[in-house]
Design a protein around this motif. Structure first.
Motif, mmCIF file in Angstrom:
data_model
loop_
_atom_site.group_PDB
_atom_site.id
_atom_site.type_symbol
_atom_site.label_atom_id
_atom_site.label_comp_id
_atom_site.label_asym_id
_atom_site.label_seq_id
_atom_site.Cartn_x
_atom_site.Cartn_y
_atom_site.Cartn_z
ATOM 1 N N GLN A 295 44.882 65.033 97.635
ATOM 2 C CA GLN A 295 44.270 65.126 96.224
ATOM 3 C C GLN A 295 42.676 65.171 96.052
ATOM 4 O O GLN A 295 41.968 64.456 96.990
ATOM 5 N N ASN A 296 42.337 65.951 95.055
ATOM 6 C CA ASN A 296 41.116 66.124 94.849
ATOM 7 C C ASN A 296 40.365 65.104 94.117
ATOM 8 O O ASN A 296 40.813 64.737 93.173
ATOM 9 N N ARG A 297 39.494 64.335 94.946
ATOM 10 C CA ARG A 297 38.717 63.107 94.204
ATOM 11 C C ARG A 297 37.177 63.178 94.064
ATOM 12 O O ARG A 297 36.657 62.390 94.191
ATOM 13 N N THR A 298 37.064 64.683 93.836
ATOM 14 C CA THR A 298 35.574 64.917 93.647
ATOM 15 C C THR A 298 35.031 64.298 92.396
ATOM 16 O O THR A 298 35.819 64.463 91.354
ATOM 17 N N THR A 299 33.666 63.888 92.298
ATOM 18 C CA THR A 299 33.126 63.522 91.032
ATOM 19 C C THR A 299 31.922 64.074 91.000
ATOM 20 O O THR A 299 31.279 64.526 91.973
ATOM 21 N N PHE A 300 31.471 64.243 89.570
ATOM 22 C CA PHE A 300 30.125 64.651 89.191
ATOM 23 C C PHE A 300 28.845 63.531 88.979
ATOM 24 O O PHE A 300 29.559 62.742 88.470
ATOM 25 N N LEU A 301 28.133 63.759 89.720
ATOM 26 C CA LEU A 301 27.000 62.696 89.657
ATOM 27 C C LEU A 301 25.680 63.428 89.203
ATOM 28 O O LEU A 301 25.023 64.014 89.892
ATOM 29 N N VAL A 302 25.210 62.914 88.111
ATOM 30 C CA VAL A 302 24.142 63.519 87.403
ATOM 31 C C VAL A 302 23.909 64.856 87.419
ATOM 32 O O VAL A 302 24.312 65.516 86.367
ATOM 33 N N ASP A 303 23.536 65.439 88.515
ATOM 34 C CA ASP A 303 23.402 66.900 88.782
ATOM 35 C C ASP A 303 23.899 67.626 89.892
ATOM 36 O O ASP A 303 23.549 68.737 90.233
ATOM 37 N N SER A 304 24.906 66.641 90.596
ATOM 38 C CA SER A 304 25.455 67.493 91.619
ATOM 39 C C SER A 304 27.001 66.934 91.866
ATOM 40 O O SER A 304 27.111 66.032 91.037
ATOM 41 N N TYR A 305 27.666 67.518 92.577
ATOM 42 C CA TYR A 305 29.047 66.939 92.843
ATOM 43 C C TYR A 305 29.110 66.049 94.384
ATOM 44 O O TYR A 305 28.351 66.284 95.153
ATOM 45 N N GLU A 306 29.941 65.148 94.210
ATOM 46 C CA GLU A 306 30.170 64.148 95.418
ATOM 47 C C GLU A 306 31.478 64.820 95.792
ATOM 48 O O GLU A 306 32.538 64.429 95.402
ATOM 49 N N TYR A 307 31.673 65.774 96.697
ATOM 50 C CA TYR A 307 33.011 66.344 97.188
ATOM 51 C C TYR A 307 33.849 65.400 97.922
ATOM 52 O O TYR A 307 33.241 64.539 98.814
ATOM 53 N N LYS A 308 35.137 64.963 97.547
ATOM 54 C CA LYS A 308 35.932 64.108 98.252
ATOM 55 C C LYS A 308 37.184 64.511 98.120
ATOM 56 O O LYS A 308 37.662 64.840 96.764
ATOM 57 N N HIS A 309 38.120 64.419 99.150
ATOM 58 C CA HIS A 309 39.505 64.567 98.912
ATOM 59 C C HIS A 309 40.217 63.550 99.697
ATOM 60 O O HIS A 309 39.753 62.715 100.649
ATOM 61 N N GLY A 310 41.693 63.004 99.338
ATOM 62 C CA GLY A 310 42.165 61.875 99.835
ATOM 63 C C GLY A 310 43.724 61.739 99.820
ATOM 64 O O GLY A 310 44.231 62.580 99.261
ATOM 65 N N PHE A 311 44.269 60.956 100.363
ATOM 66 C CA PHE A 311 45.683 60.455 100.224
ATOM 67 C C PHE A 311 45.840 59.253 100.582
ATOM 68 O O PHE A 311 45.164 58.415 101.262
ATOM 69 N N ASP A 312 46.688 58.681 100.322
ATOM 70 C CA ASP A 312 47.448 57.259 100.320
ATOM 71 C C ASP A 312 48.859 57.479 101.213
ATOM 72 O O ASP A 312 49.549 58.139 101.500
ATOM 73 N N VAL A 313 48.711 56.047 102.161
ATOM 74 C CA VAL A 313 49.741 56.235 103.331
ATOM 75 C C VAL A 313 50.255 54.617 103.037
ATOM 76 O O VAL A 313 49.509 53.783 102.814
ATOM 77 N N GLN A 314 51.786 54.545 103.030
ATOM 78 C CA GLN A 314 52.463 53.437 102.943
ATOM 79 C C GLN A 314 53.178 53.043 104.097
ATOM 80 O O GLN A 314 53.681 53.917 104.845
ATOM 81 N N PHE A 315 52.775 51.966 104.605
ATOM 82 C CA PHE A 315 53.107 51.266 106.070
ATOM 83 C C PHE A 315 54.213 50.267 105.603
ATOM 84 O O PHE A 315 54.188 49.508 104.742
ATOM 85 N N ARG A 316 55.304 50.121 106.515
ATOM 86 C CA ARG A 316 56.021 48.970 106.615
ATOM 87 C C ARG A 316 55.846 47.962 108.025
ATOM 88 O O ARG A 316 55.559 48.352 109.000
#
Length: 153
Positions: free
Chosen positions: A115-136
């Motif tokens: 998923q795209n988790r990018t955020t806008f910080l004042v005058d630029s973007y903080e680019y980030k993508h991620g996912f979740d893992v579920q363990f047993r």
């Protein structure tokens, strides 16, 4: 989790650190973070309780399975980098790290979408993508229980 993170780095050269840590080192992009968002999700059913007699005592053992959710987020200078990092680590959980994870008595239950988790910080973007893992995982507790082996009447 430390062993898994170290093995991911060994296999992919992607740096991943634990999120929300005091005195954490300042990293330059690209890198990833992980956060254990749900440390204990009760499993279905009841725990397993067994007893084992040894020469000197009675041992009671309680075993319970539970799930744990870990969120991974990857930072970079652009979207393509963060997507690539997230995809490589996702592939590691799906395929390349399978034997290593099993050797730690851990099972991957599910791996979420990137998923795209990018955020806008004042005058630029903080680019980030991620996912979740579920363990047993499995938790095993053992204690000695007093018992008697002879009764005098």
């Amino acid at each position: 989790m430390n062993a898994i993170i170290a093995k991911i780095f060994q296999d992919t050269q992607i740096r991943i650190v634990e999120a929300n840590q005091n005195n954490a080192p300042t990293l330059t992009v690209p890198y990833g973070i992980y956060n254990i968002t749900s440390p204990f999700i009760k499993g279905v059913g009841t725990e397993d309780v067994t007893y084992q007699v040894t020469e000197t005592n009675l041992e009671k053992k309680r075993t319970e399975q539970y799930k744990q959710t870990v969120s991974f987020t990857f930072y970079g200078t652009d979207n393509e980098t963060t997507i690539d990092l997230a995809n490589k680590v996702r592939q590691w959980f799906l395929f390349f790290g399978e034997e290593f994870i099993q050797s730690k008595n851990i099972t991957v239950v599910s791996i979420g979408n990137i998923q795209n988790r990018t955020t806008f910080l004042v005058d630029s973007y903080e680019y980030k993508h991620g996912f979740d893992v579920q363990f047993r995982l499995s938790e095993e507790l053992t204690k000695n229980v007093d018992f008697f082996d002879k009764v005098t009447i």
